[in-house]
Scaffold this motif. Structure first.
Motif, PDB file in Angstrom:
ATOM      1  N   GLU A   4     -66.419 -71.999 -38.080  1.00 27.60           N
ATOM      2  CA  GLU A   4     -65.541 -70.840 -37.931  1.00 27.60           C
ATOM      3  C   GLU A   4     -65.815 -70.151 -36.612  1.00 27.60           C
ATOM      4  OE1 GLU A   4     -64.702 -67.584 -41.181  1.00 27.60           O
ATOM      5  OE2 GLU A   4     -66.308 -68.937 -41.802  1.00 27.60           O
ATOM      6  N   THR A   5     -64.769 -69.692 -35.968  1.00 24.47           N
ATOM      7  CA  THR A   5     -64.920 -68.946 -34.723  1.00 24.47           C
ATOM      8  C   THR A   5     -64.135 -67.653 -34.847  1.00 24.47           C
ATOM      9  OG1 THR A   5     -65.041 -71.022 -33.499  1.00 24.47           O
ATOM     10  CG2 THR A   5     -64.643 -69.034 -32.222  1.00 24.47           C
ATOM     11  N   VAL A   6     -64.756 -66.562 -34.454  1.00 29.75           N
ATOM     12  CA  VAL A   6     -64.104 -65.261 -34.438  1.00 29.75           C
ATOM     13  C   VAL A   6     -64.220 -64.743 -33.020  1.00 29.75           C
ATOM     14  CG1 VAL A   6     -64.098 -62.914 -35.377  1.00 29.75           C
ATOM     15  CG2 VAL A   6     -64.749 -64.839 -36.839  1.00 29.75           C
ATOM     16  N   TRP A   7     -63.094 -64.412 -32.401  1.00 29.81           N
ATOM     17  CA  TRP A   7     -63.069 -63.964 -31.012  1.00 29.81           C
ATOM     18  C   TRP A   7     -62.834 -62.464 -30.936  1.00 29.81           C
ATOM     19  CZ3 TRP A   7     -63.788 -67.513 -27.100  1.00 29.81           C
ATOM     20  CH2 TRP A   7     -63.637 -68.857 -27.423  1.00 29.81           C
ATOM     21  N   TYR A   8     -63.591 -61.811 -30.075  1.00 30.76           N
ATOM     22  CA  TYR A   8     -63.339 -60.411 -29.741  1.00 30.76           C
ATOM     23  C   TYR A   8     -63.392 -60.318 -28.219  1.00 30.76           C
ATOM     24  CZ  TYR A   8     -64.372 -59.385 -34.619  1.00 30.76           C
ATOM     25  OH  TYR A   8     -64.361 -59.359 -35.984  1.00 30.76           O
ATOM     26  N   LEU A   9     -62.404 -59.691 -27.626  1.00 29.79           N
ATOM     27  CA  LEU A   9     -62.378 -59.486 -26.181  1.00 29.79           C
ATOM     28  C   LEU A   9     -62.545 -58.001 -25.901  1.00 29.79           C
ATOM     29  CD1 LEU A   9     -59.367 -61.739 -25.122  1.00 29.79           C
ATOM     30  CD2 LEU A   9     -61.804 -62.269 -24.996  1.00 29.79           C
ATOM     31  N   SER A  10     -63.390 -57.699 -24.930  1.00 25.85           N
ATOM     32  CA  SER A  10     -63.640 -56.309 -24.580  1.00 25.85           C
ATOM     33  C   SER A  10     -63.999 -56.243 -23.105  1.00 25.85           C
ATOM     34  CB  SER A  10     -64.800 -55.769 -25.419  1.00 25.85           C
ATOM     35  OG  SER A  10     -65.188 -54.499 -24.949  1.00 25.85           O
ATOM     36  N   ALA A  19     -72.024 -52.039 -32.984  1.00 26.42           N
ATOM     37  CA  ALA A  19     -72.161 -51.760 -34.424  1.00 26.42           C
ATOM     38  C   ALA A  19     -70.796 -51.844 -35.111  1.00 26.42           C
ATOM     39  CB  ALA A  19     -72.793 -50.387 -34.641  1.00 26.42           C
ATOM     40  N   GLU A  20     -69.767 -51.299 -34.485  1.00 22.83           N
ATOM     41  CA  GLU A  20     -68.417 -51.378 -35.041  1.00 22.83           C
ATOM     42  C   GLU A  20     -67.917 -52.823 -35.045  1.00 22.83           C
ATOM     43  OE1 GLU A  20     -66.590 -48.973 -36.588  1.00 22.83           O
ATOM     44  OE2 GLU A  20     -68.451 -47.834 -36.396  1.00 22.83           O
ATOM     45  N   LEU A  21     -68.277 -53.561 -34.011  1.00 26.04           N
ATOM     46  CA  LEU A  21     -67.903 -54.978 -33.930  1.00 26.04           C
ATOM     47  C   LEU A  21     -68.541 -55.779 -35.056  1.00 26.04           C
ATOM     48  CD1 LEU A  21     -66.233 -56.633 -31.859  1.00 26.04           C
ATOM     49  CD2 LEU A  21     -68.387 -57.187 -30.751  1.00 26.04           C
ATOM     50  N   ASP A  96     -57.133 -60.593 -18.177  1.00 15.52           N
ATOM     51  CA  ASP A  96     -57.362 -60.403 -19.615  1.00 15.52           C
ATOM     52  C   ASP A  96     -56.358 -61.209 -20.434  1.00 15.52           C
ATOM     53  OD1 ASP A  96     -59.517 -58.720 -19.294  1.00 15.52           O
ATOM     54  OD2 ASP A  96     -58.399 -56.876 -19.707  1.00 15.52           O
ATOM     55  N   ALA A  97     -55.110 -61.211 -20.016  1.00 15.70           N
ATOM     56  CA  ALA A  97     -54.078 -61.951 -20.752  1.00 15.70           C
ATOM     57  C   ALA A  97     -54.351 -63.453 -20.707  1.00 15.70           C
ATOM     58  CB  ALA A  97     -52.698 -61.642 -20.176  1.00 15.70           C
ATOM     59  N   ALA A  98     -54.789 -63.962 -19.556  1.00 15.02           N
ATOM     60  CA  ALA A  98     -55.096 -65.393 -19.439  1.00 15.02           C
ATOM     61  C   ALA A  98     -56.281 -65.766 -20.320  1.00 15.02           C
ATOM     62  CB  ALA A  98     -55.367 -65.750 -17.980  1.00 15.02           C
ATOM     63  N   VAL A  99     -57.306 -64.912 -20.352  1.00 15.63           N
ATOM     64  CA  VAL A  99     -58.475 -65.178 -21.201  1.00 15.63           C
ATOM     65  C   VAL A  99     -58.071 -65.127 -22.678  1.00 15.63           C
ATOM     66  CG1 VAL A  99     -60.738 -64.315 -21.915  1.00 15.63           C
ATOM     67  CG2 VAL A  99     -60.160 -64.425 -19.488  1.00 15.63           C
ATOM     68  N   ALA A 100     -57.289 -64.137 -23.048  1.00 15.24           N
ATOM     69  CA  ALA A 100     -56.853 -64.018 -24.441  1.00 15.24           C
ATOM     70  C   ALA A 100     -56.029 -65.236 -24.855  1.00 15.24           C
ATOM     71  CB  ALA A 100     -56.040 -62.736 -24.632  1.00 15.24           C
ATOM     72  N   LYS A 101     -55.143 -65.680 -23.995  1.00 14.60           N
ATOM     73  CA  LYS A 101     -54.330 -66.860 -24.307  1.00 14.60           C
ATOM     74  C   LYS A 101     -55.218 -68.086 -24.490  1.00 14.60           C
ATOM     75  CE  LYS A 101     -50.559 -69.699 -22.604  1.00 14.60           C
ATOM     76  NZ  LYS A 101     -49.651 -69.975 -21.494  1.00 14.60           N
ATOM     77  N   ARG A 102     -56.223 -68.236 -23.623  1.00 19.45           N
ATOM     78  CA  ARG A 102     -57.130 -69.378 -23.733  1.00 19.45           C
ATOM     79  C   ARG A 102     -57.927 -69.310 -25.036  1.00 19.45           C
ATOM     80  NH1 ARG A 102     -57.779 -74.606 -23.012  1.00 19.45           N
ATOM     81  NH2 ARG A 102     -59.937 -75.149 -22.602  1.00 19.45           N
TER      82      ARG A 102
END
Length: 129
Positions: A4-10, A19-21, A96-102
């Motif tokens: 499983e992979t969970v992605w968060y971008l910040s 802590a919230e993450l 950011d958009a390119a990273v999110a798309k990837r």
């Protein structure tokens, strides 16, 4: 390992944000009394255990200092960087958009992710009976 992979971008991070993450990660993955998740971390300041609330079902395992090769997430960077190499982005939002798309593309290809992050020496997951 479930693969499983969970992605968060910040674009920034500190201990309260982390802590919230962790809370969001626990909620998304279903961590709790019946599902324990070991999360490996490096020794970045915001990962430190002091004053860091850890949700039920999450166990933090800290890697030795100066050992990024042991951290599965570090092996994802070449996969994330692939479409960004030698490209110019006019704004940080475009980057950011390119990273999110990837990340979305990679999320759809669990075999590629697993081949880069599942080390033969890692313990295999155990499903409680």
């Amino acid at each position: 390992m479930s693969g499983e992979t969970v992605w968060y971008l910040s674009n920034g991070i500190d201990k309260p944000f982390f802590a919230e993450l962790l809370k969001a990660f626990a909620r998304v993955t279903g961590a709790g009394r019946d599902r324990i998740i070991l999360l490996t971390l490096d020794n970045a300041g915001w990962h430190g255990p002091e004053n860091l609330p850890v949700p039920d079902g999450i166990r933090l395992v800290y890697q030795p200092s100066y050992s990024p090769e042991l951290q599965p997430a570090e092996h994802l960077w070449p996969l994330v960087d692939e479409p960004l190499v030698n490209k110019h982005f006019d704004t940080i939002d475009d980057l950011d958009a390119a990273v999110a798309k990837r990340c979305c593309t990679l999320h759809q290809n669990q075999i590629t992710l697993a081949s880069s992050t599942q080390f033969h020496w890692w313990p295999k997951s155990i499903r409680p009976s």
